[in-house]
Design a protein around this motif. Structure first.
Motif, PDB file in Angstrom:
ATOM      1  N   LEU A 122       6.687   4.365   5.287  1.00 25.78           N
ATOM      2  CA  LEU A 122       6.335   4.583   3.878  1.00 25.78           C
ATOM      3  C   LEU A 122       5.138   3.722   3.467  1.00 25.78           C
ATOM      4  N   GLU A 123       5.080   2.500   3.995  1.00 28.22           N
ATOM      5  CA  GLU A 123       3.914   1.650   3.706  1.00 28.22           C
ATOM      6  C   GLU A 123       2.644   2.278   4.282  1.00 28.22           C
ATOM      7  N   GLY A 124       2.776   2.869   5.466  1.00 24.56           N
ATOM      8  CA  GLY A 124       1.635   3.561   6.057  1.00 24.56           C
ATOM      9  C   GLY A 124       1.200   4.743   5.207  1.00 24.56           C
ATOM     10  N   PHE A 125       2.169   5.460   4.641  1.00 25.86           N
ATOM     11  CA  PHE A 125       1.825   6.581   3.763  1.00 25.86           C
ATOM     12  C   PHE A 125       1.085   6.089   2.520  1.00 25.86           C
ATOM     13  N   ALA A 126       1.528   4.948   1.969  1.00 25.33           N
ATOM     14  CA  ALA A 126       0.856   4.399   0.794  1.00 25.33           C
ATOM     15  C   ALA A 126      -0.607   4.079   1.088  1.00 25.33           C
ATOM     16  N   VAL A 127      -0.869   3.551   2.290  1.00 26.07           N
ATOM     17  CA  VAL A 127      -2.256   3.250   2.684  1.00 26.07           C
ATOM     18  C   VAL A 127      -3.052   4.541   2.815  1.00 26.07           C
ATOM     19  N   ALA A 128      -2.471   5.540   3.489  1.00 22.07           N
ATOM     20  CA  ALA A 128      -3.159   6.822   3.656  1.00 22.07           C
ATOM     21  C   ALA A 128      -3.437   7.472   2.311  1.00 22.07           C
ATOM     22  N   LEU A 129      -2.479   7.379   1.393  1.00 26.20           N
ATOM     23  CA  LEU A 129      -2.655   7.959   0.056  1.00 26.20           C
ATOM     24  C   LEU A 129      -3.783   7.261  -0.691  1.00 26.20           C
ATOM     25  N   SER A 130      -3.864   5.940  -0.573  1.00 31.32           N
ATOM     26  CA  SER A 130      -4.952   5.196  -1.223  1.00 31.32           C
ATOM     27  C   SER A 130      -6.303   5.600  -0.632  1.00 31.32           C
TER      28      SER A 130
END
Length: 295
Positions: free
Chosen positions: A136-144
């Motif tokens: 989920l943290e990786g998704f947050a980075v990708a989303l940013s």
């Protein structure tokens, strides 16, 4: 907030323990926000959090969200179904004894479906929770990263839209200054037309003709259209300055621009004004086309 485009791409690669994962996000134009998720088996529970996180950052666009997982530990452990193997060997012996078959090879026996399988590696709850949090943290980075790219595209779009608004304002000013709009020019043109009609048919009521000419002159006045064009330019500039998800309102304004340019062409009483109106329609179409990319 800056103006953002609806197109963009982002990728993030990470790992946690014996698992490597890759997020890929692709975004294109859309009337609303539509999220399409492709999650590997066992990670379906992430969907609620992903939709919540994406919905907090994005307002419009069709977004494709893909997650890929790959194990990075040692080679998989194979298990043999002993009960099934015994049944296969027993059946093979009977067939050989009866003269119906020859002795099987080892690879032939092991190739029977179900004899060999890959043992499932059990993940303890603590590691499973840590993996979920890391993904989920990786998704947050990708989303940013996706949002950053959309904002970069939005900055380019804003520059193009500002240019189109400058052109609209310049064309409206050109129509305002056109000599064909002066009262003297309109009076002279209508007077000539009335004189031609009276010359062609003396029975026509001259006073009635002058009344009709006055009505036509009022209908041909483009003052209101020019005022509305100026007001729409101001409103569009304010929206672009405010930033954020302004695409829908800019699209509405582009329709208003189109309506005023059509009316200006319809009311035109001179070729010079018609030329301005046609050029205005071209610029408005370009503005509207670019607005379709704005979030």
């Amino acid at each position: 907030m800056p103006v953002a485009s609806m197109t963009g791409f982002a990728r993030f690669e990470g790992d946690i323990g014996d698992t490597a994962f890759v997020w890929e996000l692709r975004s294109v134009n859309g009337k609303g926000l539509e999220l399409r998720l492709r999650l590997p088996q066992g990670m379906e529970s992430l969907e609620v959090d992903i939709r919540r996180m994406a919905g907090a950052r994005l307002s419009r666009g069709n977004v494709q969200i893909n997650l890929a997982l790959r194990r990075t530990d040692d080679a998989p452990v194979f298990t043999v179904n002993e009960a099934m193997l015994s049944q296969v060997l027993e059946l093979s012996d009977r067939l050989i004894t009866g003269g119906h078959a020859v002795a099987p090879t080892a690879d032939g026996i092991l190739g029977v479906k179900g004899i060999i399988d890959v043992a499932e590696t059990l993940v303890d709850p603590v590691h499973q929770r840590e993996r979920r949090e890391a993904v989920l943290e990786g998704f947050a980075v990708a989303l940013s990263r996706l949002c950053a790219m959309r904002e970069e595209e939005g900055a380019i779009l804003r520059g193009l839209l500002d240019e189109r608004l400058e052109e609209v304002a310049a064309l409206a000013a050109a129509a305002e200054r056109d000599p064909a709009r002066t009262l003297e020019a309109i009076r002279r043109r209508l007077s000539d037309q009335v004189a031609l009609l009276l010359e062609a048919s003396p029975r026509l009521d001259e006073q009635r003709l002058h009344q009709e000419a006055a009505i036509l002159a009022a209908k041909a006045d483009i003052r209101e259209e020019l005022d509305r064009l100026s007001a729409h330019v101001v409103a569009a500039r304010e929206l672009l300055a405010a930033g954020g998800p302004v695409g829908r309102r800019l699209d509405f304004l582009s329709q208003e621009f189109n309506r005023e340019s059509n009316t200006l062409c319809a009311k035109s009483n001179a070729s010079s004004l018609t030329a301005v109106g046609l050029e205005l329609k071209v610029v408005v179409d370009q503005f509207r086309e670019q607005v379709q990319n704005v979030e």
